[in-house]
Design an enzyme around this catalytic site. Structure first.
Site, mmCIF file in Angstrom:
data_model
loop_
_atom_site.group_PDB
_atom_site.id
_atom_site.type_symbol
_atom_site.label_atom_id
_atom_site.label_comp_id
_atom_site.label_asym_id
_atom_site.label_seq_id
_atom_site.Cartn_x
_atom_site.Cartn_y
_atom_site.Cartn_z
ATOM 1 N N LYS A 60 11.702 -3.441 3.959
ATOM 2 C CA LYS A 60 11.967 -2.720 2.537
ATOM 3 C C LYS A 60 12.813 -3.510 1.830
ATOM 4 C CE LYS A 60 10.170 1.709 3.076
ATOM 5 N NZ LYS A 60 9.982 3.261 3.210
ATOM 6 N N LYS A 72 -4.890 -1.170 7.458
ATOM 7 C CA LYS A 72 -5.064 0.328 7.299
ATOM 8 C C LYS A 72 -5.235 0.421 5.843
ATOM 9 C CE LYS A 72 -2.778 3.959 9.230
ATOM 10 N NZ LYS A 72 -1.353 4.499 9.670
ATOM 11 N N LYS A 103 -1.809 4.396 0.755
ATOM 12 C CA LYS A 103 -1.746 4.954 -0.566
ATOM 13 C C LYS A 103 -0.761 3.802 -1.477
ATOM 14 C CE LYS A 103 2.090 8.064 0.588
ATOM 15 N NZ LYS A 103 2.461 9.543 1.112
#
Ligand code: TRP
Length: 333
Positions: free
Chosen positions: A115, A197, A200
């Site tokens: 991140k 995967k 969202k």
């Protein structure tokens, strides 16, 4: 809550719509757990502000997430579905546990490393202490089982470490949680890239189906889904795109892989993709209808929020009171 059922806790960030992957891989299983466990599902909004959010949109996403969970079948009177920022004990325990967590431990977290690369203009301290807040979420409810994906396992490890460290000093304060691995549950992959995967936060909208997507959007996303150069509906490691579609079809229809291969043994990919799209649309239709009903029933949603905040706070307060006492804070009079 004073029964002998085990406690399950999971958190979901309000950072977008619920995907077909979340639904088939997680929520659909959670529905089966609701009678056998005490389940807490928290909308982890405190975690979400480690990345900048636009206030109006953020607020809307949070309440819509709650409504999608209810619409998808999680009973809010059995499960405790609530908003993390409504229960102040999360932030309180997080400060306390940050004093029992080492810099070195946090520096080793792969999610922090990833991140901080992705948001290199905003490497804030919250991003760094994110795992401590997550540990607090879990430990506040004396959680025994945490259903999380591969990417969150390291966070569960550090939670166990922090809890054991605290218990070693102060006695048995926290239950030590374990990862919950569901018995079944489809692993839904990205439609354009079945090696990863469905997520969202994917930048390519065609990779992801949201449970609230309109039928024509769903149909078009399945139509564009990646397959391979054969034209044979067969489940195989060497056919990840087609296998992903077979998995999805089986999950929504309840059919087996063999039945599906047989059903589509002629007709090729065009016919199959259309059928997968239609089956998904049919499965999501009642969920979407329930969502729109909930949207028109603000009073009901407010009551759910109020009651579930109270139920969660009651349990959280018990833990935090014990923690403060053990540490030696001056009791409040
Ligand atoms: N970090 C989790 C994620 O991004 C969300 C989360 C917050 C969570 N608190 C939690 C998951 C507690 C499990 C338990 O997916």
């Amino acid at each position: 809550m004073l029964d002998d059922k085990k406690t399950i806790f999971s958190g979901i960030q309000p950072s977008g719509f619920v995907t077909l992957g979340n639904y088939l891989g997680a929520i659909n299983n959670w529905i089966k757990l609701q009678n056998d466990y005490n389940c807490f599902y928290c909308i982890a909004d405190l975690h979400t502000i480690t990345v900048r959010q636009e206030p109006a949109k953020f607020r809307k996403t949070a309440v819509e997430l709650l409504m999608q969970y209810i619409a998808a079948g999680l009973d809010p009177e059995i499960n405790i579905i609530y908003c993390q920022s409504h229960v102040h004990q999360h932030a309180e325990l997080s400060w306390i546990l940050s004093c029992f967590t080492y810099m070195g431990e946090l520096q080793r977290m792969t999610q922090f490393k990833e991140k901080s690369q992705k948001h290199s203009d905003n490497i804030n301290a919250g991003l760094f202490t994110y795992p401590v807040l997550m540990a607090s979420d879990i430990l506040l409810y004396q959680t025994e089982l945490v259903p999380v994906g591969e990417d969150q396992k390291q966070h569960l490890e550090i939670t166990r470490e922090i809890a054991s460290r605290f218990n070693k000093i102060y006695g048995d304060v926290f239950k030590i949680p374990e990862v919950y691995i569901p018995k079944a549950g489809a692993r839904v992959m990205a439609l354009q890239d079945p090696s990863k995967k469905m997520s969202k936060s994917d930048e390519n909208a065609n990779n992801t189906v949201a449970i609230m997507d309109k039928p024509e959007i769903i149909m078009s996303k399945f139509k564009k889904a990646v397959t391979d150069s054969e034209n044979e509906v067969r489940f195989s490691e060497t056919k990840p795109g087609v296998s992903n579609l077979i998995n999805i079809y089986c999950a929504v229809t309840g059919n087996t892989i063999e039945q599906t291969e047989k059903e589509f043994s002629s007709g090729g990919y065009g016919v199959f993709k259309k059928a997968v799209g239609e089956a998904v649309v049919a499965k999501l239709e009642p969920i979407q209808k329930k969502f729109y009903d909930l949207q028109n029933n603000k009073d009901y949603i407010d009551t759910i929020i109020k009651n579930n905040t109270e139920r969660a706070s009651y349990v959280a307060e018990k833990t935090i009171r014990k923690v403060k006492k053990k540490i030696g804070f001056l009791p409040k009079v």
